[in-house]
Design an enzyme around this catalytic site. Structure first.
Site, PDB file in Angstrom:
ATOM      1  N   SER A  60       0.656   3.655   2.402  1.00 50.57           N
ATOM      2  CA  SER A  60       0.515   4.284   3.717  1.00 50.57           C
ATOM      3  C   SER A  60       1.832   4.788   4.280  1.00 50.57           C
ATOM      4  O   SER A  60       1.831   5.583   5.222  1.00 50.57           O
ATOM      5  CB  SER A  60      -0.123   3.309   4.706  1.00 50.57           C
ATOM      6  OG  SER A  60       0.754   2.237   4.991  1.00 50.57           O
ATOM      7  N   SER A  74       0.849  -1.193   0.000  1.00 53.96           N
ATOM      8  CA  SER A  74       0.000   0.000   0.000  1.00 53.96           C
ATOM      9  C   SER A  74       0.882   1.239   0.000  1.00 53.96           C
ATOM     10  O   SER A  74       2.109   1.165   0.034  1.00 53.96           O
ATOM     11  CB  SER A  74      -0.915   0.010   1.229  1.00 53.96           C
ATOM     12  OG  SER A  74      -0.162   0.286   2.406  1.00 53.96           O
ATOM     13  N   LYS A  98       4.842   0.307   9.750  1.00 55.24           N
ATOM     14  CA  LYS A  98       4.598   1.704  10.104  1.00 55.24           C
ATOM     15  C   LYS A  98       5.831   2.248  10.822  1.00 55.24           C
ATOM     16  O   LYS A  98       6.782   1.519  11.106  1.00 55.24           O
ATOM     17  CB  LYS A  98       3.380   1.837  11.028  1.00 55.24           C
ATOM     18  CG  LYS A  98       2.105   1.210  10.509  1.00 55.24           C
ATOM     19  CD  LYS A  98       1.531   1.924   9.306  1.00 55.24           C
ATOM     20  CE  LYS A  98       0.261   1.224   8.811  1.00 55.24           C
ATOM     21  NZ  LYS A  98      -0.278   1.839   7.564  1.00 55.24           N
ATOM     22  N   SER A 107      -3.381   6.500   6.149  1.00 52.81           N
ATOM     23  CA  SER A 107      -2.714   5.385   6.824  1.00 52.81           C
ATOM     24  C   SER A 107      -3.612   4.823   7.915  1.00 52.81           C
ATOM     25  O   SER A 107      -4.037   5.539   8.813  1.00 52.81           O
ATOM     26  CB  SER A 107      -1.382   5.843   7.431  1.00 52.81           C
ATOM     27  OG  SER A 107      -0.813   4.816   8.218  1.00 52.81           O
TER      28      SER A 107
END
Length: 265
Positions: free
Chosen positions: A81, A79, A136, A222
Site C-alpha cells: 500500500s 503489504s 501511511k 491502499s
C-alpha cells in the site's frame, strides 16, 4: 491497555526485577547468614536458578524495552500500500520520539517534543483495533478540508501538485503509472493503477481536531483514511515516524540489497 509485544516486555521486566529485588532484600541475607554459620564463604553461595535467570535477564530486557519504547522500534512492511516508497518485505526503523515520549502499553504521552508534519510517513495504531499497526503518509492535519476527485488531491481548496513520470518499472506492477507528488515540503513518488469501470474513490471531509488523515502512496490500492475501517486517526494512536529501511526480505526475490540503509522520504 494494549496487549502487544511491548506489554510482554513490560511484564517480563517487572517479573524479573521483582524476583531479583525480593531475593536481594529478603532471601539472600538469610542464605548468607546460614552459610556463614556453617563456615561457607559468601562467594561460594549458589543462588536459586530462578533468581540467577532473573538477575541475568532483567538488565537485557530493560534495555530492549527502553530502546523500543523511547528511541527506535523495528517494523516489517506487510503489504504494497506504500509502494513505491516502501515495498512488501521492507524492514524499517521508526523514530519513537519524533512526536513525543509515550509510556509503553498505556501509550499516554509524558513529554511533548515535536508535531507531525504533512508528508511524514507514520506508523499508527488502527483506531478500531489498536493492536494492529498501519503505516501511511500524513496528508491532512487537524482542521484541513480534504477532497479527492479521481487522481486529484485537494487540501483546503488547493490542488496538490503532481507531475506524471510515465509507467512504473519497479517491483510488482507492470501497468501502474508513476508520479511525483509535492505534499507540503515533501517531494515523493506515488502510484496510480488502472481502475475498473464505475469504480470511484472520491472523498470530501474535514479533519476533526486532534485527528489526522492518512493516505498510502499506492493511491489505488491502499486501505487508508478514505475508508471507514481506518478513518481519521487520533493523535494518541501515533506510534512514530518511519525514518530508514534496514533490510528487505521478501521471498523469492530476497534480499533486495540496494534498499538496505535507504532513508524514507
Amino acid at each position: 491497555m494494549i496487549y502487544d509485544f511491548s506489554f510482554i516486555l513490560v511484564a517480563a521486566t517487572l517479573l524479573t526485577g521483582l524476583i531479583w529485588g525480593i531475593d536481594t532484600l529478603a532471601f539472600k541475607p538469610q542464605r548468607v547468614a546460614a552459610a556463614s554459620a556453617k563456615g561457607v564463604a559468601p562467594d561460594n553461595i549458589r543462588e536459586p536458578m530462578l533468581v540467577e535467570y532473573a538477575r541475568s535477564f532483567f538488565p537485557v530486557i530493560l534495555i530492549v524495552l527502553l530502546i523500543r519504547s523511547f528511541l527506535f522500534e523495528p517494523f516489517r512492511i506487510p503489504s504494497d500500500s506504500m509502494m513505491p516508497t516502501l515495498l512488501d518485505g521492507d524492514f524499517i526503523f521508526v523514530n519513537k520520539f519524533s512526536y513525543g515520549l509515550r509510556l509503553p502499553v498505556l501509550n499516554s504521552k509524558i513529554v511533548s517534543i515535536g508535531e507531525p508534519q504533512r508528508g511524514d510517513v507514520i506508523v499508527f495504531r488502527l483506531p478500531q483495533d489498536p493492536a494492529t499497526n498501519y503505516i501511511k503518509r500524513l496528508v491532512g492535519l487537524p482542521g484541513d478540508h480534504i477532497v479527492v476527485r479521481g487522481q486529484n488531491l485537494y487540501i483546503n481548496g488547493e490542488r496538490v501538485k503532481v507531475e506524471k513520470n510515465g509507467s512504473y518499472r519497479g517491483h510488482g506492477y507492470s501497468d501502474a503509472e508513476l508520479a511525483t507528488e509535492y505534499l507540503g515540503d515533501v517531494e515523493h513518488h506515488v502510484l496510480y493503477l488502472p481502475r475498473r469501470a464505475g469504480e470511484s474513490r472520491d472523498y470530501d471531509e474535514i479533519v476533526p481536531a486532534g485527528h489526522y488523515f492518512f493516505m498510502g502512496d499506492n493511491r489505488d490500492n491502499s486501505r487508508d483514511s478514505r475508508f471507514f475501517e481506518v478513518g481519521f486517526v487520533p493523535e494518541r494512536n501515533l506510534v512514530g515516524k518511519a525514518v530508514r529501511i534496514w533490510l528487505n526480505w521478501d521471498l523469492p526475490a530476497a534480499p533486495i540489497w540496494d534498499r538496505i540503509g535507504d532513508p524514507i522520504r
